[in-house]
Motif scaffolding. Sequence first.
Motif, PDB file in Angstrom:
ATOM      1  N   LEU A  92      40.981  52.848  46.527  1.00  0.00           N
ATOM      2  CA  LEU A  92      41.833  51.735  46.137  1.00  0.00           C
ATOM      3  C   LEU A  92      42.838  52.173  45.081  1.00  0.00           C
ATOM      4  CD1 LEU A  92      38.561  50.467  46.054  1.00  0.00           C
ATOM      5  CD2 LEU A  92      39.966  48.444  46.379  1.00  0.00           C
ATOM      6  N   PHE A 105      44.762  45.087  42.407  1.00  0.00           N
ATOM      7  CA  PHE A 105      44.350  46.100  43.364  1.00  0.00           C
ATOM      8  C   PHE A 105      45.005  45.941  44.723  1.00  0.00           C
ATOM      9  CE2 PHE A 105      40.929  48.491  41.350  1.00  0.00           C
ATOM     10  CZ  PHE A 105      40.715  47.748  40.222  1.00  0.00           C
ATOM     11  N   GLY A 106      45.203  47.076  45.371  1.00  0.00           N
ATOM     12  CA  GLY A 106      45.590  47.077  46.761  1.00  0.00           C
ATOM     13  C   GLY A 106      44.401  46.744  47.644  1.00  0.00           C
ATOM     14  N   PRO A 107      44.629  46.624  48.941  1.00  0.00           N
ATOM     15  CA  PRO A 107      43.570  46.213  49.862  1.00  0.00           C
ATOM     16  C   PRO A 107      42.562  47.311  50.161  1.00  0.00           C
ATOM     17  CG  PRO A 107      45.598  46.612  51.062  1.00  0.00           C
ATOM     18  CD  PRO A 107      45.944  46.722  49.609  1.00  0.00           C
ATOM     19  N   GLY A 108      42.847  48.542  49.746  1.00  0.00           N
ATOM     20  CA  GLY A 108      41.894  49.628  49.954  1.00  0.00           C
ATOM     21  C   GLY A 108      42.079  50.339  51.280  1.00  0.00           C
ATOM     22  N   THR A 109      41.617  51.583  51.310  1.00  0.00           N
ATOM     23  CA  THR A 109      41.595  52.415  52.517  1.00  0.00           C
ATOM     24  C   THR A 109      40.154  52.861  52.750  1.00  0.00           C
ATOM     25  OG1 THR A 109      43.860  53.232  52.219  1.00  0.00           O
ATOM     26  CG2 THR A 109      42.355  54.569  53.572  1.00  0.00           C
TER      27      THR A 109
ATOM     28  N   TYR B  37      36.035  40.547  38.625  1.00  0.00           N
ATOM     29  CA  TYR B  37      36.730  40.687  39.895  1.00  0.00           C
ATOM     30  C   TYR B  37      35.749  40.292  41.001  1.00  0.00           C
ATOM     31  CZ  TYR B  37      40.566  43.525  37.900  1.00  0.00           C
ATOM     32  OH  TYR B  37      41.656  43.968  37.191  1.00  0.00           O
ATOM     33  N   SER B  42      36.433  41.430  53.086  1.00  0.00           N
ATOM     34  CA  SER B  42      37.717  42.070  53.384  1.00  0.00           C
ATOM     35  C   SER B  42      37.985  43.266  52.486  1.00  0.00           C
ATOM     36  CB  SER B  42      38.853  41.061  53.216  1.00  0.00           C
ATOM     37  OG  SER B  42      38.978  40.691  51.849  1.00  0.00           O
ATOM     38  N   ARG B  43      37.152  43.448  51.448  1.00  0.00           N
ATOM     39  CA  ARG B  43      37.175  44.550  50.460  1.00  0.00           C
ATOM     40  C   ARG B  43      38.335  44.483  49.467  1.00  0.00           C
ATOM     41  NH1 ARG B  43      38.809  47.759  54.952  1.00  0.00           N
ATOM     42  NH2 ARG B  43      40.900  48.596  54.666  1.00  0.00           N
ATOM     43  N   GLN B  44      39.203  43.492  49.565  1.00  0.00           N
ATOM     44  CA  GLN B  44      40.274  43.332  48.584  1.00  0.00           C
ATOM     45  C   GLN B  44      39.668  42.923  47.241  1.00  0.00           C
ATOM     46  OE1 GLN B  44      44.097  42.925  49.163  1.00  0.00           O
ATOM     47  NE2 GLN B  44      43.903  43.316  46.991  1.00  0.00           N
ATOM     48  N   MET B  45      39.987  43.659  46.194  1.00  0.00           N
ATOM     49  CA  MET B  45      39.525  43.320  44.851  1.00  0.00           C
ATOM     50  C   MET B  45      40.465  42.260  44.280  1.00  0.00           C
ATOM     51  SD  MET B  45      36.843  45.025  43.798  1.00  0.00           S
ATOM     52  CE  MET B  45      36.940  45.237  42.038  1.00  0.00           C
ATOM     53  N   ILE B  46      39.885  41.123  43.914  1.00  0.00           N
ATOM     54  CA  ILE B  46      40.677  39.991  43.458  1.00  0.00           C
ATOM     55  C   ILE B  46      40.268  39.633  42.042  1.00  0.00           C
ATOM     56  CG2 ILE B  46      41.251  37.561  43.903  1.00  0.00           C
ATOM     57  CD1 ILE B  46      40.379  38.139  46.849  1.00  0.00           C
TER      58      ILE B  46
END
Lengths: 114, 116
Positions: A92, A105-109, B37, B42-46
């Motif tokens: 990320l 943060f970005g959405p991750g790879t 967080y 979806s694994r997006q860190m929010i």
Amino acid sequence: SAVISQKPSRDICQRGTSLTIQCQVDSQVTMMFWYRQQPGQSLTLIATANQGSEATYESGFVIDKFPISRPNLTFSTLTVSNMSPEDSSIYLCSVGQSSTDTQYFGPGTRLTVL
Amino acid sequence: AQTVTQSQPEMSVQEAETVTLSCTYDTSENNYYLFWYKQPPSRQMILVIRQEAYKQQNATENRFSVNFQKAAKSFSLKISDSQLGDTAMYFCAFMKWGTGANNLFFGTGTRLTVIP
């Protein structure tokens, strides 16, 4: 907050190859970071991407394994070199406007190494 | 070195009920920031909420509030009126104040499941 995208969103790679992950922000940001999240684990900082100079790496991470570029204030890349199955993780990027700013943060790879 | 501890690997709560997630940290810094967080499937860190250590007032964001106890180095997150969309991994994080590379130190996370 800035809109952050990462490419690719996921990839499956063979052992010994390299993969470059891109992080693009829709506005200029001062700080950009790269994190690794191993399966079922928390996030660990790999390095701070510095614009126009070499990245600052955390203990346990080296430039030869994770070269980073940051050519401008909206873009950075992380390369995972000579991959092994242990490199299978989510990578990320995050951004902040200052050293005291909240990081977004970005959405991750999601990387899988066979 | 900073450490962040989340002692609850998993929790569950009934929809519309209230749940509190625990976080403790260890630092010698006097000025710092604390964050919660969430990471859904979806694994997006929010970002959920942020607290400055110099502020005595606890931060609040709609249904989310914190109980910040600086002397005890405790930073718990309370979620009121839990919703199905709150199902996620929740990470507590620490960031020191000041110039330089201000990376986040994360706890190991708490997996929260909201039950319909």
